[in-house]
Write a protein that holds these residues in place. Structure first.
Motif, PDB file in Angstrom:
ATOM      1  N   TRP A  24       0.831  -1.204   0.000  1.00 12.52           N
ATOM      2  CA  TRP A  24       0.000   0.000   0.000  1.00 12.52           C
ATOM      3  C   TRP A  24       0.870   1.259   0.000  1.00 12.52           C
ATOM      4  O   TRP A  24       0.553   2.250  -0.670  1.00 12.52           O
ATOM      5  N   ALA A  25       1.961   1.231   0.751  1.00  9.66           N
ATOM      6  CA  ALA A  25       2.867   2.380   0.804  1.00  9.66           C
ATOM      7  C   ALA A  25       3.502   2.630  -0.559  1.00  9.66           C
ATOM      8  O   ALA A  25       3.592   3.770  -1.025  1.00  9.66           O
ATOM      9  N   ALA A  26       3.953   1.559  -1.215  1.00  9.59           N
ATOM     10  CA  ALA A  26       4.543   1.683  -2.552  1.00  9.59           C
ATOM     11  C   ALA A  26       3.520   2.232  -3.542  1.00  9.59           C
ATOM     12  O   ALA A  26       3.839   3.093  -4.381  1.00  9.59           O
ATOM     13  N   PHE A  27       2.284   1.768  -3.435  1.00  5.71           N
ATOM     14  CA  PHE A  27       1.217   2.238  -4.317  1.00  5.71           C
ATOM     15  C   PHE A  27       0.938   3.722  -4.080  1.00  5.71           C
ATOM     16  O   PHE A  27       0.777   4.506  -5.019  1.00  5.71           O
ATOM     17  N   GLY A  28       0.893   4.121  -2.818  1.00  3.47           N
ATOM     18  CA  GLY A  28       0.645   5.523  -2.501  1.00  3.47           C
ATOM     19  C   GLY A  28       1.739   6.446  -3.006  1.00  3.47           C
ATOM     20  O   GLY A  28       1.457   7.521  -3.555  1.00  3.47           O
ATOM     21  N   CYS A  29       2.989   6.038  -2.823  1.00  2.72           N
ATOM     22  CA  CYS A  29       4.108   6.849  -3.333  1.00  2.72           C
ATOM     23  C   CYS A  29       4.014   6.992  -4.850  1.00  2.72           C
ATOM     24  O   CYS A  29       4.332   8.051  -5.410  1.00  2.72           O
ATOM     25  N   THR A  30       3.577   5.932  -5.513  1.00  9.03           N
ATOM     26  CA  THR A  30       3.432   5.972  -6.972  1.00  9.03           C
ATOM     27  C   THR A  30       2.303   6.904  -7.388  1.00  9.03           C
ATOM     28  O   THR A  30       2.462   7.717  -8.301  1.00  9.03           O
ATOM     29  N   ILE A  31       1.160   6.818  -6.713  1.00  7.96           N
ATOM     30  CA  ILE A  31       0.026   7.691  -7.019  1.00  7.96           C
ATOM     31  C   ILE A  31       0.401   9.155  -6.803  1.00  7.96           C
ATOM     32  O   ILE A  31      -0.023  10.041  -7.542  1.00  7.96           O
ATOM     33  N   GLY A  32       1.221   9.406  -5.791  1.00  3.55           N
ATOM     34  CA  GLY A  32       1.638  10.769  -5.497  1.00  3.55           C
ATOM     35  C   GLY A  32       2.463  11.405  -6.593  1.00  3.55           C
ATOM     36  O   GLY A  32       2.610  12.639  -6.635  1.00  3.55           O
TER      37      GLY A  32
ATOM     38  N   VAL B 126       7.800  20.330   4.108  1.00  2.00           N
ATOM     39  CA  VAL B 126       8.720  20.291   5.249  1.00  2.00           C
ATOM     40  C   VAL B 126       7.964  19.938   6.530  1.00  2.00           C
ATOM     41  O   VAL B 126       8.394  19.079   7.320  1.00  2.00           O
ATOM     42  N   ALA B 127       6.816  20.589   6.731  1.00  2.00           N
ATOM     43  CA  ALA B 127       6.008  20.312   7.923  1.00  2.00           C
ATOM     44  C   ALA B 127       5.546  18.857   7.945  1.00  2.00           C
ATOM     45  O   ALA B 127       5.530  18.213   9.002  1.00  2.00           O
ATOM     46  N   TYR B 128       5.207  18.334   6.783  1.00  2.00           N
ATOM     47  CA  TYR B 128       4.733  16.949   6.718  1.00  2.00           C
ATOM     48  C   TYR B 128       5.853  15.965   7.031  1.00  2.00           C
ATOM     49  O   TYR B 128       5.645  14.966   7.735  1.00  2.00           O
ATOM     50  N   LEU B 129       7.053  16.234   6.550  1.00  2.00           N
ATOM     51  CA  LEU B 129       8.195  15.358   6.848  1.00  2.00           C
ATOM     52  C   LEU B 129       8.539  15.385   8.338  1.00  2.00           C
ATOM     53  O   LEU B 129       8.875  14.350   8.921  1.00  2.00           O
ATOM     54  N   LEU B 130       8.441  16.552   8.955  1.00  2.00           N
ATOM     55  CA  LEU B 130       8.678  16.634  10.392  1.00  2.00           C
ATOM     56  C   LEU B 130       7.594  15.879  11.165  1.00  2.00           C
ATOM     57  O   LEU B 130       7.871  15.271  12.208  1.00  2.00           O
ATOM     58  N   TYR B 131       6.375  15.926  10.656  1.00  2.00           N
ATOM     59  CA  TYR B 131       5.285  15.153  11.268  1.00  2.00           C
ATOM     60  C   TYR B 131       5.586  13.654  11.194  1.00  2.00           C
ATOM     61  O   TYR B 131       5.357  12.911  12.158  1.00  2.00           O
TER      62      TYR B 131
ATOM     63  N   ARG C  50      -1.095   8.767   3.140  1.00  2.00           N
ATOM     64  CA  ARG C  50       0.111   9.350   3.727  1.00  2.00           C
ATOM     65  C   ARG C  50       1.278   9.307   2.744  1.00  2.00           C
ATOM     66  O   ARG C  50       2.054  10.256   2.617  1.00  2.00           O
ATOM     67  N   ALA C  51       1.413   8.170   2.055  1.00  2.00           N
ATOM     68  CA  ALA C  51       2.503   8.014   1.092  1.00  2.00           C
ATOM     69  C   ALA C  51       2.349   8.985  -0.075  1.00  2.00           C
ATOM     70  O   ALA C  51       3.334   9.592  -0.526  1.00  2.00           O
ATOM     71  N   ALA C  52       1.136   9.134  -0.575  1.00  2.00           N
ATOM     72  CA  ALA C  52       0.899  10.034  -1.714  1.00  2.00           C
ATOM     73  C   ALA C  52       1.267  11.469  -1.357  1.00  2.00           C
ATOM     74  O   ALA C  52       1.843  12.203  -2.180  1.00  2.00           O
ATOM     75  N   LEU C  53       0.940  11.880  -0.132  1.00  2.28           N
ATOM     76  CA  LEU C  53       1.226  13.257   0.278  1.00  2.28           C
ATOM     77  C   LEU C  53       2.713  13.574   0.265  1.00  2.28           C
ATOM     78  O   LEU C  53       3.110  14.725   0.058  1.00  2.28           O
ATOM     79  N   ILE C  54       3.540  12.556   0.472  1.00  5.11           N
ATOM     80  CA  ILE C  54       4.988  12.774   0.460  1.00  5.11           C
ATOM     81  C   ILE C  54       5.423  13.369  -0.877  1.00  5.11           C
ATOM     82  O   ILE C  54       6.216  14.313  -0.936  1.00  5.11           O
ATOM     83  N   ASN C  55       4.910  12.815  -1.977  1.00  7.16           N
ATOM     84  CA  ASN C  55       5.291  13.313  -3.299  1.00  7.16           C
ATOM     85  C   ASN C  55       4.468  14.520  -3.732  1.00  7.16           C
ATOM     86  O   ASN C  55       4.978  15.418  -4.413  1.00  7.16           O
TER      87      ASN C  55
END
Length: 204
Positions: free
Chosen positions: A38-46, A77-82, A111-116
């Motif tokens: 799910w994390a890999a999928f979210g990072c991809t969608i992002g 930046v705020a999200y990465l600190l979170y 959560r993963a999508a928001l990273i990208n």
């Protein structure tokens, strides 16, 4: 258009450890194989919004608008600190050990999508990466960028999934030691803080 050079370039970029990889590893270690997928999928969608922005020329607007760039950047930046805090907090979404909160697949994905999505450099990256591999025909450029971007996304998903499944495979061994868990939590948190600092210093 789809050349060996492009595939190798994309693979090198995808393999390079970044925020998405760190997140996927943490999820794989903390919650297992399904969560890692799910994390890999979210990072991809992002990646998709950045690809659309690059295809439509919105990345150029982001590049020239200092205010817009900084708004997105500092949200990132705020999200990465979170995420760093989540890694350190007992029972947090990214903590390790028996007290880790089990999340639904869609929550992990979001959560993963928001990273990208909150990384303004990603759309500018696509604007720089993809054009050299286009045919040079303006009318075909949007279609070609979509195809190349789609290949990049597929590669991202499979590479990140391998990272996550590897982490999940070592989960039982690593989480058997309280000392290892403590240092891994601190390490993940430190990496997210460093990545936040790196993003904070980025310029459009």
């Amino acid at each position: 258009m789809i050349s060996t050079q492009f595939l190798l370039t994309a693979l090198v970029v995808v393999l390079a450890p970044g925020t998405g990889v760190i997140y996927t590893l943490a999820i794989g270690l903390g919650q297992g194989r399904k969560a890692a997928i799910w994390a890999a999928f979210g990072c991809t969608i992002g990646i998709f919004p950045a690809l659309v922005a690059a295809s439509l020329g919105l990345a150029a607007v982001l590049h020239t608008s200092a205010l817009l760039f900084h708004l997105v950047k500092f949200a990132g930046v705020a999200y990465l600190l979170y995420l760093a805090w989540q890694a350190l907090r007992d029972g947090g979404a990214l903590s390790l050990g028996s007290g880790t909160t089990t999340q639904t697949g869609w929550k992990i994905c979001k959560r993963a999508a928001l990273i990208n999505i909150l990384n303004p450099k990603l759309s500018i990256f696509f604007l720089a990466l993809l054009p050299p591999f286009l045919s040079g025909t303006p009318a075909q450029a949007p279609t070609e960028m979509a195809i190349l971007g789609g290949i990049f996304m597929v590669m991202t998903f499979f590479v990140f999934m391998i990272y996550g499944l590897f982490a999940a495979q070592t989960r039982r061994f690593l989480l058997g030691s309280d000392t290892a868990v403590k240092w891994m939590r601190r390490s993940f948190a430190a990496v997210f803080v460093l990545l936040a600092g790196k993003l904070a210093t980025e310029r459009a």
